[in-house]
Scaffold this active site. Sequence first.
Site, short mmCIF file in Angstrom:
data_model
loop_
_atom_site.label_atom_id
_atom_site.label_comp_id
_atom_site.label_asym_id
_atom_site.label_seq_id
_atom_site.Cartn_x
_atom_site.Cartn_y
_atom_site.Cartn_z
N CYS A 148 0.82 -1.21 0.00
CA CYS A 148 0.00 0.00 0.00
C CYS A 148 0.86 1.27 0.00
O CYS A 148 2.00 1.25 0.45
CB CYS A 148 -0.87 0.02 1.24
N ARG B 122 5.19 0.20 -6.36
CA ARG B 122 5.19 -0.63 -5.15
C ARG B 122 4.27 -1.84 -5.29
O ARG B 122 4.35 -2.77 -4.50
CB ARG B 122 4.72 0.21 -3.96
N TRP C 143 -2.85 -2.70 -1.63
CA TRP C 143 -2.42 -4.07 -1.97
C TRP C 143 -3.16 -4.96 -0.99
O TRP C 143 -2.90 -4.93 0.22
CB TRP C 143 -0.91 -4.18 -1.81
N ASN D 128 -1.64 2.27 5.77
CA ASN D 128 -0.68 1.23 5.38
C ASN D 128 -0.40 0.36 6.60
O ASN D 128 -0.42 0.86 7.73
CB ASN D 128 0.67 1.84 4.96
N GLY D 129 -0.07 -0.91 6.37
CA GLY D 129 0.25 -1.80 7.50
C GLY D 129 -0.99 -2.57 7.93
O GLY D 129 -1.97 -2.66 7.19
N GLU E 157 18.80 -16.92 -7.91
CA GLU E 157 18.36 -15.57 -8.27
C GLU E 157 17.83 -15.54 -9.72
O GLU E 157 16.83 -14.90 -10.01
CB GLU E 157 19.54 -14.59 -8.07
N LYS F 147 14.10 -14.39 -10.60
CA LYS F 147 13.85 -13.27 -11.51
C LYS F 147 12.89 -13.69 -12.62
O LYS F 147 11.94 -13.01 -12.93
CB LYS F 147 15.19 -12.82 -12.09
N GLU G 238 9.27 -14.35 -11.30
CA GLU G 238 8.49 -13.22 -10.80
C GLU G 238 8.04 -12.27 -11.90
O GLU G 238 6.97 -11.69 -11.80
CB GLU G 238 9.17 -12.49 -9.63
N HIS H 178 20.10 -35.74 -7.33
CA HIS H 178 19.42 -36.33 -6.17
C HIS H 178 17.91 -36.14 -6.23
O HIS H 178 17.23 -36.22 -5.21
CB HIS H 178 19.99 -35.74 -4.88
N LYS I 128 6.78 -3.98 -4.04
CA LYS I 128 8.21 -3.64 -3.97
C LYS I 128 8.75 -3.82 -2.56
O LYS I 128 9.81 -4.39 -2.38
CB LYS I 128 8.42 -2.21 -4.45
#
Length: 610
Positions: free
Chosen positions: A2, A27, A74, A100-101, A483, A487, A490, A506, A605
């Site tokens: 948010c 974000r 969000w 927010n939060g 990574e 990448k 996402e 394995h 973000k």
Amino acid sequence: MCGIVGYAGDKNVESVLIVGLIGLEYRGYDSAGIAVLDRGEIQVRKQKGKIKDLENYLKEHPIRGNVGIGHTRWATHGEPNQINAHPHTDSKSTVAVVHNGIIENYSELRQELKQKGFVFHSMTDTEVLPNLLAESRKRGLSNKDAFLELFNRVHGKWAIAVVFDNEPDRVYFAQDGAPLLLGRGKEEYYLASDISPLTRNCREVYYINSKEWGYFAKTECKIFGFDGSEKEFEFKTQDIKFEDVDKGGYPHYMIKEIHEQPGIFRRIIQSRISEAGEIEFPESTISREMMSKVNRIIIQAAGTSYYAGMLGKHYLENFAKIQTDTETSSEFRYRNPVVEGDTLIVGISQSGETADTLASLLEAKAKFIKVLSLVNNVNSTIARESDSFIRTDAGPEIGVASTKAFTAQVINLLLFSLYVARLKWIVSDDELKTLIEEIRLLPGKMERILAQAHILENWAADFTKTKDFVFLGRTYNHPVALEGALKLKEVSYIHASGYAGGEFKHGPIALITNEVPVVCIATKSEIYSKMLSNIQEIKARNGIMISIVTEGDKEAKELSDYCFEVPECPEILSPILNVLPLQLLAYYSAVARGCPPDQPRNLAKSVTVE
Ligand code: M6R
């Protein structure tokens, strides 16, 4: 996650808030809204979807005024829709809140308010806030006292902006654990949950501290503590310019940020390595005395920062000779680890706001363990809560997929390890000199790789229908494989997994078919022959072989369907070069598949909720 904006001044607040919300788009969000004080009435407009949808709605339902608040949501409590979007008001629209939060005790508060006759419309935790304020005002409390009462009633980590119908010139704000900052213009004040919306109009900013609240109007701004006492505070000139958060002619932030990496490295090398070849961390208060006592380091981080932390373990053990463990913060904080006095916790975070990482660091501090953080945002909560911090210095990273922050974290971790080794007198002048010479060559080598971006663009076009990808690497390049997979998944939504090359047989090798591309990071190293074995095993099972190899390597190239050559460098520096083609592959795959690389679905973000 948010985002909050607010404004009081002479400008048309509708457009100021929209521009501010656009600055927060990166974000990640799923709905947006604004509340404006229009001739003593609170007018709210909100929409599910993008800011564009809100703008279109505003064209049909305009509002006029000079004071207001806005939000990008969000979803956490309740699906993304117009009702759950912020701002939220009490039933009589006397107060509007953006938040927010998370309000942890919202469910009890909601029950309590319902029993008192308050009506709820949304599924959000936020809606208790305007109703609590309205309830306090109903009992005769002033807006200020209602605000103060609110802080004792809500639990959690949050930031809010509020407008009241009976104070048409003012925006109220408060924060308890979620970032919020003020910007000062000429006869105008701005509020935002991060710096991006403020870069266009404000040179002066104030980072609001936890447990501070206040209000601003066109020409006044006051700050108080949660105990009600007024606080002295100072606006400071900020050095982030609008160009730093602009796309600069690139179609997306992600590709702009990928191409910024050589320049960032030049800057870091210049600021961290003196002409005499000494490594410097002037911003950190880490002393020789303190470091000589540290016998264990635990690195805490999430996502891409965690993968940088995996490399930090290699570097710290290799050079500083300190036993180092790297753990994801979300796991570490819930498993009651053995942490003793001589341990140093190192938190790594680009945003400096990641809830899991912050929580682990705070827990360590509560146990009197020293905390050092490596942060890209030096005004962030993690930087402020740590005993000491070091700067990542990648510049503002806007694309949700972290790229330049990763390589900047890695080089800083390497330099920090060498710095500690130097403090402890355990790295020789010659070894340091040779390494520094190699580090100085990195920006040029990075540029050579990025100049071949078109190769990765062409490859991406071949994989638009691919469902699964595998990435393999060993030792220093195992984190790079992880990574690379993160990448790709996402931003392009192609399923991808990264493995240590030695672990592949394995189990995961069962995945290989002639439809599965396997990216093998096989640059020259001590375990190059082992990576060649991986390549052989995958070829034998008809996997599509994509290799990242050192320039001139014919052996691996002959076994590969696709092969990208990177300039030669010492193995310990190879992750910095090898990750670049993987970042480009992810970016171009997203573009080729029509996915938005800067704002991938469901992602934010900075992940400020647990
Ligand atoms: O801001 P942080 O570095 O603490 O963020 C940690 C992760 O959320 C972040 O790296 C995330 O994995 C990125 N989207 C990766 O590209």
